[in-house]
Design an enzyme around this catalytic site. Structure first.
Site, PDB file in Angstrom:
ATOM      1  N   SER A 228       0.835  -1.198   0.000  1.00 25.92           N
ATOM      2  CA  SER A 228       0.000   0.000   0.000  1.00 25.92           C
ATOM      3  C   SER A 228       0.869   1.248   0.000  1.00 25.92           C
ATOM      4  CB  SER A 228      -0.906   0.004   1.232  1.00 25.92           C
ATOM      5  OG  SER A 228      -0.126   0.004   2.422  1.00 25.92           O
TER       6      SER A 228
ATOM      7  N   LYS B 131       0.873  -7.443 -10.529  1.00 23.30           N
ATOM      8  CA  LYS B 131       0.491  -8.730  -9.940  1.00 23.30           C
ATOM      9  C   LYS B 131      -0.755  -8.599  -9.040  1.00 23.30           C
ATOM     10  CE  LYS B 131       1.219 -10.789  -6.358  1.00 23.30           C
ATOM     11  NZ  LYS B 131      -0.163 -11.329  -6.282  1.00 23.30           N
TER      12      LYS B 131
ATOM     13  N   ASP C 135       3.797 -12.419  -2.016  1.00 25.03           N
ATOM     14  CA  ASP C 135       5.147 -11.855  -2.007  1.00 25.03           C
ATOM     15  C   ASP C 135       6.156 -12.877  -2.513  1.00 25.03           C
ATOM     16  OD1 ASP C 135       3.955  -9.621  -0.842  1.00 25.03           O
ATOM     17  OD2 ASP C 135       4.275 -10.418   1.170  1.00 25.03           O
TER      18      ASP C 135
END
Length: 310
Positions: A136, A181, A246
């Site tokens: 974010s 992504k 991740d």
């Protein structure tokens, strides 16, 4: 070296609570805290794989001190931008089959602190092979903050991976990130389309050069102007899915650094993501699971009639 930028890092606190359910009391069987934020997790996975990685991140306050100490203890190469606010925390409650995540918003960055983050990123780009932008945007960051960072990476002729959602993602697309992504829900939110392939093509038209979409248990879908590829694990993987995305980005960045294509990148990304679910904490993976799946998975090129139903 793969450079990751985490504009809104965190101290990730993970509580293991078997049988967790809301509206009652629980005993925590295990508690752990570590430096986190999506880009930090990417760098942690890359480092475990023996791939050189460096984190750029803003840090401040007592929580920032704890993040800094863990980065040093874990041997994660990092470059810090000092800020006046206190770095945020996240709390993950893992029950053995899934997880509940509570994300604080993070401290507001001043315009000068944001500019310092851009400057620090630019300072390390000459040594980088890939730029990864994850997570974010913190309060106070410009709406096109990721677009500014993508432009920096492109100025150095680097592949740029962007893992963001919502307005932060959409505002960055005109800068032409190499790969974005999103997950399936983020694709739908960004385009209004329930079909992942159709949604990915919309984002290609808006500026992304390629899309790597996470479909949960159905694996990964890669879409670029040349075609569509898919790879999926043989069965759903129970555990803590926090950090699985991740790990996918880590495998993607590693592949891009070696000029690999989707047939090589997708099996590695699916295997590493599944192995991360098998580990109780984000940024770590279960090595036997990774090697077993990596040896068995293959990517499939799809035609326009192929169903995405797992």
């Amino acid at each position: 070296m793969i450079l990751t930028v985490t504009p809104n890092p965190a101290l990730d606190v993970t509580y293991t609570v078997p049988g967790f359910r809301p509206h009652t009391s629980h005993r925590v069987t295990e508690a752990a805290a570590q430096a986190g934020g999506k880009g930090v997790n990417v760098a942690r996975v890359l480092t475990a794989l023996g791939r050189p990685a460096r984190c750029v991140l803003p840090l401040g306050g007592p929580t920032g001190d704890a993040v800094r100490a863990d980065l040093a203890a874990a041997g994660l190469d990092h470059a810090e931008v000092p800020i006046g606010g206190d770095t945020r925390r996240t709390v993950t409650i893992a029950d053995g089959t899934d997880a509940t995540v509570l994300n604080e918003p993070g401290p507001a960055l001043t315009p000068a602190e944001w500019d310092a983050l851009l400057d620090e990123t630019a300072r390390h780009l000459p040594q980088a092979a890939v730029l990864v932008l994850s997570g974010s945007l913190p309060p106070g960051a410009p709406a096109d903050g990721y677009g500014q960072l993508v432009t920096l990476g492109r100025r150095f002729d680097l592949p740029v991976v962007l893992d963001a959602d919502g307005p932060a993602l959409l505002a960055a697309l005109p800068a032409r990130p190499t790969v974005i992504k999103p997950n399936a829900a983020e694709l739908t939110a960004a385009t209004g389309l329930p079909d992942p392939r159709g949604a990915a093509r919309v984002l290609l038209r808006r500026g992304a050069e390629s899309v790597l979409a996470s479909l949960g248990p159905a694996g990964l879908l890669a879409v670029d102007p040349h075609g569509t590829w898919r790879c999926a694990p043989p069965a759903p993987v129970p555990g803590n899915p926090t950090g699985a995305g991740d790990a996918t980005v880590a495998a993607l960045a590693a592949g891009l650094s070696g000029n690999a294509g989707w047939p090589a990148i997708l099996p590695d990304a699916v295997a590493l993501s599944a192995a991360t679910v098998h580990h109780p904490r984000a940024g770590h993976f279960h090595t036997p699971t990774y090697h077993h799946l990596r040896a068995t998975l293959t990517a499939t090129r799809l035609d326009h009639t192929t169903s995405l139903t797992p």
